[in-house]
Design an enzyme around this catalytic site. Structure first.
Site, PDB file in Angstrom:
ATOM      1  N   ASN A 119      -8.263  31.174  -6.374  1.00 34.11           N
ATOM      2  CA  ASN A 119      -8.327  29.793  -5.865  1.00 34.11           C
ATOM      3  C   ASN A 119      -9.398  28.652  -6.887  1.00 34.11           C
ATOM      4  O   ASN A 119      -9.272  27.671  -7.201  1.00 34.11           O
ATOM      5  CB  ASN A 119      -9.885  29.786  -4.878  1.00 34.11           C
ATOM      6  CG  ASN A 119      -9.304  28.299  -4.043  1.00 34.11           C
ATOM      7  OD1 ASN A 119      -8.289  27.203  -4.053  1.00 34.11           O
ATOM      8  ND2 ASN A 119     -10.667  27.509  -3.514  1.00 34.11           N
ATOM      9  N   ARG A 124      -7.921  26.963 -16.187  1.00 36.56           N
ATOM     10  CA  ARG A 124      -8.856  26.889 -16.208  1.00 36.56           C
ATOM     11  C   ARG A 124     -10.021  27.731 -16.400  1.00 36.56           C
ATOM     12  O   ARG A 124     -10.990  28.340 -16.689  1.00 36.56           O
ATOM     13  CB  ARG A 124      -9.762  25.964 -14.710  1.00 36.56           C
ATOM     14  CG  ARG A 124     -11.156  25.647 -14.964  1.00 36.56           C
ATOM     15  CD  ARG A 124     -11.790  24.603 -14.005  1.00 36.56           C
ATOM     16  NE  ARG A 124     -12.317  25.077 -12.264  1.00 36.56           N
ATOM     17  CZ  ARG A 124     -13.417  25.451 -12.049  1.00 36.56           C
ATOM     18  NH1 ARG A 124     -14.145  25.457 -13.175  1.00 36.56           N
ATOM     19  NH2 ARG A 124     -12.955  25.955 -11.033  1.00 36.56           N
ATOM     20  N   ARG A 168     -18.125  31.164  -7.315  1.00 33.70           N
ATOM     21  CA  ARG A 168     -17.251  32.547  -7.420  1.00 33.70           C
ATOM     22  C   ARG A 168     -18.473  33.155  -8.530  1.00 33.70           C
ATOM     23  O   ARG A 168     -18.654  34.129  -8.423  1.00 33.70           O
ATOM     24  CB  ARG A 168     -16.358  32.701  -8.334  1.00 33.70           C
ATOM     25  CG  ARG A 168     -14.967  31.695  -7.892  1.00 33.70           C
ATOM     26  CD  ARG A 168     -13.279  31.462  -8.958  1.00 33.70           C
ATOM     27  NE  ARG A 168     -12.851  31.114  -8.064  1.00 33.70           N
ATOM     28  CZ  ARG A 168     -13.049  29.344  -8.633  1.00 33.70           C
ATOM     29  NH1 ARG A 168     -14.176  28.884  -8.915  1.00 33.70           N
ATOM     30  NH2 ARG A 168     -12.434  28.649  -8.058  1.00 33.70           N
ATOM     31  N   LYS A 208      -6.058  40.105  -2.570  1.00 32.66           N
ATOM     32  CA  LYS A 208      -5.271  39.966  -3.323  1.00 32.66           C
ATOM     33  C   LYS A 208      -5.549  40.256  -5.459  1.00 32.66           C
ATOM     34  O   LYS A 208      -4.840  40.569  -5.793  1.00 32.66           O
ATOM     35  CB  LYS A 208      -4.670  37.912  -3.576  1.00 32.66           C
ATOM     36  CG  LYS A 208      -4.953  36.635  -4.617  1.00 32.66           C
ATOM     37  CD  LYS A 208      -3.166  37.654  -5.142  1.00 32.66           C
ATOM     38  CE  LYS A 208      -3.142  36.869  -6.701  1.00 32.66           C
ATOM     39  NZ  LYS A 208      -4.108  37.022  -7.883  1.00 32.66           N
ATOM     40  N   PRO A 225       1.291  41.171  -5.471  1.00 33.56           N
ATOM     41  CA  PRO A 225      -0.037  40.609  -5.145  1.00 33.56           C
ATOM     42  C   PRO A 225       0.252  39.299  -4.545  1.00 33.56           C
ATOM     43  O   PRO A 225       1.710  38.774  -5.143  1.00 33.56           O
ATOM     44  CB  PRO A 225      -0.797  40.234  -6.462  1.00 33.56           C
ATOM     45  CG  PRO A 225      -0.081  41.880  -7.348  1.00 33.56           C
ATOM     46  CD  PRO A 225       1.087  42.048  -6.511  1.00 33.56           C
ATOM     47  N   ASP A 227      -0.102  35.182  -3.854  1.00 33.43           N
ATOM     48  CA  ASP A 227      -1.334  34.169  -4.110  1.00 33.43           C
ATOM     49  C   ASP A 227      -0.393  32.856  -3.022  1.00 33.43           C
ATOM     50  O   ASP A 227       0.986  33.004  -2.723  1.00 33.43           O
ATOM     51  CB  ASP A 227      -0.999  33.737  -5.622  1.00 33.43           C
ATOM     52  CG  ASP A 227       0.235  33.615  -6.402  1.00 33.43           C
ATOM     53  OD1 ASP A 227       1.511  33.864  -6.112  1.00 33.43           O
ATOM     54  OD2 ASP A 227      -0.113  32.974  -7.416  1.00 33.43           O
TER      55      ASP A 227
END
Length: 276
Positions: A119, A124, A168, A208, A225, A227
């Site tokens: 997410n 970043r 996280r 994922k 995967p 996303d």
DNA sequence: TTCCAGGTGCATA
DNA sequence: TATGCACATGGA
């Protein structure tokens, strides 16, 4: 053979299956930067600079064998692409990202990186991983190495928050108490279903991130995967579906043992070309 | 200001 | 088993 060894690195003699921008910008890796017209890559504690020299690329590095493996230079991508091109939906993505190769990345770095990726956006993600390198990595000629397991394990949750990981931080703190790099290496001998079960049990690792680590670290290609970009792609070209696990299953059914490759062509095309 | 990014964990039914 | 929501952060 698309390359030749040289005394100060590797020469990519055939550019039809190797494009450094495609390889690095297709979302599989975060340890790179563009410097002027060149790219630098810095996986674990290794370093290479890739220079486009017209008819060829030159990969300047001290670690020739490492990067022959890392770039999967012995993989036959002409064969993979001709096989995948039988799928109509891949026609444009393969032309667009013709130079993609799936890197053979370090298991521990890949796991930590993709936990951070959840997410989050690529810019970043790179920033956060660079923060970790600068604070915990070893100073190198070119910058900082990726932190070792031991260095990361000493950190508390608050430190990870300071690095910009946000919520996280707790995942990282926990997962560093659930695995060791030796365990990750041992997982490599497991069949796909058991490997998936072992990874998905870890903190901050859902379907994922599991698929990304399986593809980019363990080089299992019978995974797809899914996303947010793949969901958008799927809803544009297939029947409406918002359940990610169902999308992944459908796409693995379609692309089989080459699913991981198909995923990269589609992801890169979707993200860079459609941008919606 | 609101939405979004290579999603996951957890409570609830 | 399935659904819905909270979770940091910064750029667009």
């Amino acid at each position: 053979m698309i390359y030749a060894r040289e005394k100060d690195g590797i020469r990519i003699t055939d550019k039809s299956d190797f494009n450094i921008e495609h390889i690095l910008e297709c979302g599989q890796v975060f340890c790179y930067d563009k410097v002027g017209e060149d790219y630098i890559v810095f996986p674990v504690d290794k370093f290479a600079k890739i220079v486009d020299e017209g008819d060829s690329y030159k990969i300047y590095t001290k670690d020739v064998d490492y990067f022959i493996n890392w770039f999967d230079l012995d993989g036959d991508y002409s064969k993979i692409k001709s096989e995948l091109a039988k799928h109509e939906i891949l026609s444009k993505p393969i032309k667009f990202g013709y130079g993609i190769r799936i890197l053979k990345q370090d298991l521990f770095e890949t796991l930590i990186s993709f936990i951070v990726s959840a997410n989050n956006n690529i810019k970043r993600i790179k920033l956060i991983l660079n923060n970790l390198r600068k604070n915990l990595g070893k100073k190198q000629e070119y910058g900082y190495s990726f932190p070792t397991f031991q260095a990361l394990q000493k950190c508390d949750e608050d430190f990870f928050k300071k690095m910009g990981t946000g919520y996280r931080a707790g995942y990282l703190y926990k997962v560093l108490r659930e695995i060791t790099p030796e365990m990750l290496s041992a997982f490599a001998s497991l069949p796909t279903d058991k490997l998936r079960a072992s990874l998905i049990a870890l903190s901050g690792v859902g379907p994922k991130v599991t698929d990304c680590v399986m593809l980019f670290g363990y080089n299992r290609f019978d995974v797809f995967p899914v996303d947010t970009w793949i969901v958008k792609m799927y809803n544009m070209f297939y029947a409406p579906q918002d359940k990610r696990e169902q999308i992944a299953k459908n796409l693995v059914d379609e692309f089989g043992e080459l699913s991981g490759y198909a995923q990269q062509y589609l992801f890169y095309y979707q993200r860079s070309f459609i941008k919606k």
